[in-house]
Motif scaffolding. Sequence first.
Motif, short mmCIF file in Angstrom:
data_model
loop_
_atom_site.label_atom_id
_atom_site.label_comp_id
_atom_site.label_asym_id
_atom_site.label_seq_id
_atom_site.Cartn_x
_atom_site.Cartn_y
_atom_site.Cartn_z
N ARG A 67 16.01 -21.57 -38.68
CA ARG A 67 14.86 -21.33 -39.15
C ARG A 67 15.11 -19.72 -39.60
N GLY A 68 14.64 -19.40 -40.49
CA GLY A 68 14.27 -18.04 -41.23
C GLY A 68 13.03 -17.22 -40.36
N TYR A 69 12.79 -16.10 -40.04
CA TYR A 69 11.74 -14.89 -39.50
C TYR A 69 11.28 -15.00 -41.13
N LEU A 70 9.34 -14.50 -39.96
CA LEU A 70 8.86 -14.35 -40.70
C LEU A 70 8.35 -12.73 -41.17
N TYR A 71 8.67 -12.14 -42.51
CA TYR A 71 8.42 -10.90 -42.49
C TYR A 71 6.89 -10.24 -43.28
N HIS A 72 6.22 -9.44 -42.40
CA HIS A 72 5.32 -9.37 -42.40
C HIS A 72 5.41 -8.13 -42.42
N ILE A 73 3.64 -7.06 -42.77
CA ILE A 73 3.63 -5.83 -42.89
C ILE A 73 1.82 -5.32 -42.19
N LEU A 74 2.60 -5.02 -41.38
CA LEU A 74 0.88 -5.13 -40.23
C LEU A 74 0.28 -3.09 -40.78
N LEU A 75 -1.28 -3.88 -41.13
CA LEU A 75 -1.76 -2.17 -42.38
C LEU A 75 -2.85 -2.36 -41.24
N THR A 76 -2.70 -0.63 -41.32
CA THR A 76 -3.77 -0.11 -39.86
C THR A 76 -5.19 0.09 -40.94
N VAL A 77 -6.60 -0.42 -41.09
CA VAL A 77 -7.44 -0.04 -42.84
C VAL A 77 -8.62 0.37 -41.67
#
Length: 114
Positions: A1-11
Amino acid sequence: RGYLYHILLTVQSNEDGMVYCGALRNTGSGTYVPSVYQLTTGTGLDGYGTHSVTANTFTQVLVVNLLPSRVYDLYCYATDAVLNGISLTAIGNTRQAMVATASGGDYTPPTIAY
């Protein structure tokens, strides 16, 4: 099972509305400014996220479906409550360049001993 890769932006927007953010992989030669259509649908982007926003409040937008050990340029598009949107030039000005996702990771689930 792989990891979920994401980026969190603050707007933050000066009006209530929606923010649409997208990621384009930057392999060193830069990226183009994505269209309003791309940012509102996720079409042709390497990652995508959207969130409603309240005027003058910081909001986090999660850009998902990214790959590990990659570098992305991030862009956002905003509309107000009556669907007035920012210009293509303004989209270009939202660019966050050369944002990298993590590499590696622990892909082995834990074991439990009784």
